[in-house]
Design a protein around this motif. Structure first.
Motif, short mmCIF file in Angstrom:
data_model
loop_
_atom_site.label_atom_id
_atom_site.label_comp_id
_atom_site.label_asym_id
_atom_site.label_seq_id
_atom_site.Cartn_x
_atom_site.Cartn_y
_atom_site.Cartn_z
N GLN A 4 -0.60 -0.46 -12.84
CA GLN A 4 -1.78 0.60 -12.18
C GLN A 4 -2.82 0.51 -13.24
N ASP A 30 0.84 -1.14 0.00
CA ASP A 30 0.07 -0.07 0.17
C ASP A 30 0.86 1.26 0.08
N PRO A 31 0.72 2.13 -1.04
CA PRO A 31 1.49 3.28 -1.07
C PRO A 31 1.61 4.11 0.23
N HIS A 32 0.46 4.20 0.73
CA HIS A 32 0.42 5.05 2.31
C HIS A 32 1.24 4.28 3.35
N LEU A 56 3.72 2.59 2.76
CA LEU A 56 5.12 2.71 2.36
C LEU A 56 5.60 4.33 2.79
N LEU A 57 4.91 5.19 2.63
CA LEU A 57 4.96 6.49 3.14
C LEU A 57 5.03 6.61 4.74
#
Length: 352
Positions: free
Chosen positions: A224, A80-82, A84-85
């Motif tokens: 994507q 999940d990109p969130h 990773l952030l």
């Protein structure tokens, strides 16, 4: 010339089925990196017995490199990109510490032996991304035979030790279901396109390590456009071919001299693996306090290699997202560091 070609074909007619038999046996015995080790044993045995190197066809090597890059993109796509952030700062700190140890260990190894260049020492000691390092080693002019053998020796040590250490840790309760893998003709066509154009496009755009980063970036971008993260997952058969090709390239290039050099470096290699694993175990202590996770999850997130074993254990015991996130961040960092390795080596070895 014709005789040489026929001899090579005969040797491959022996090596391929022996690899298949050993790969199936090692998989049944749950040996880590089973098919890579099987290919190394089969091709190295043939090369040493015939006293002639066994070369992988360039086309097979190019396809295998692209498939390895696609495999490396899989955990990045699934994360999940969130998440990773959220984990990017601790992830970068862990990556910097472990990569720093790898750089130092590689330079020490190179200085201890005139036969090992700084590029060879560093790519053999960088923790994580074992399947990528032999490819990158070839691109930066390192001895990919030594790099492959050293990297997978470390993977073997990590993967064997993990299941033994798990009972000593506080593991999360419960597990999770394994996600289904969705394949479609669109996904297969996309994979074929990535394998064909990934490296040439990377070279055209002057991306560092184009044979790895080209297909890897294309895979992440193409994913994507699919609704499920596993849409671009390689079929199991393709994975086996990719892994076997790595082993064939390393084992087939082994000469008696190269084997003696690797054997002579074994004590130093084992010492470094021990130092690296111990350091990661220590890094996990402040990390689990910082992130509020169990020590088990922090240790899995910092473990230097054996990514498939790490993710399998994380899934089996229901570990949180920190494990995949930390491993992915370090994987990206290692690929970037390795891609600029010649410049880094010049900087580190510059005389004051």
């Amino acid at each position: 010339m014709c005789f040489v070609r026929s001899t090579s074909v005969i040797r491959w007619l022996v090596v391929v089925p022996v690899t298949a038999i050993l790969g199936a046996l090692f998989s049944w015995l749950h040996v880590p990196a089973a098919w890579i080790l099987a290919a190394i044993v089969a091709s190295a045995g043939c090369a040493i017995y015939t006293e002639e190197e066994l070369h992988v066809h360039p086309l097979v090597g190019n396809v295998a490199r692209s498939m390895i890059a696609i495999l490396a993109a899989a955990p990045i796509i699934a994360a999940d990109p969130h998440q990773l952030l959220h984990f990017i700062v601790p992830g970068l700190i862990v990556a910097a510490l472990t990569i720093g140890i790898g750089l130092a260990g590689g330079l020490i190894l190179a200085r201890s032996s005139a036969e090992i260049s700084p590029e060879t020492g560093i790519t053999s000691m960088l923790p994580g991304g074992a399947s990528l390092m032999p490819v990158i080693a070839q691109e930066v002019g390192a001895d990919f035979r030594y790099v492959t053998l050293t990297q997978y020796l470390r993977v073997l040590c990590v993967a064997i030790s993990l299941p033994l250490l798990v009972p000593l840790m506080d593991v999360p309760s419960g597990g999770v279901e394994h996600p289904a893998v969705f394949h479609s003709w669109q996904g297969y066509l996309t994979l074929i396109a990535i394998i064909i154009v990934g490296e040439p496009l990377g070279k055209l755009l002057r991306i560092p390590s184009p044979s790895i980063l080209g297909p890897m970036i294309l895979t992440i971008l193409a994913a994507q456009f699919f609704s499920h993260p596993s849409a671009l997952a390689l079929p199991p058969e393709a994975k086996l071919v990719a892994f076997a090709s790595i082993g064939w390239a390393a084992g087939g290039a082994l000469s008696t001299t190269a084997l003696k050099m690797f054997t002579k470096r074994l004590p130093a290699t084992f010492v470094f693996i021990g130092v690296l694993m111990s350091s990661c175990a220590l890094f996990a202590v402040p990390l689990h306090l910082w992130l509020g996770t169990s020590y088990f999850e922090a240790y899995l997130g910092t473990t230097p290699g054996g990514l498939e074993t790490v993710l399998a254990l994380a899934d089996e015991f229901g570990a949180g997202p920190s494990v995949a996130a930390l491993q992915v961040i370090r994987l990206i960092s290692i690929v970037l560091v390795a891609s600029y390795l010649p410049s880094i080596v010049r900087l580190l070895t510059r005389r004051r």
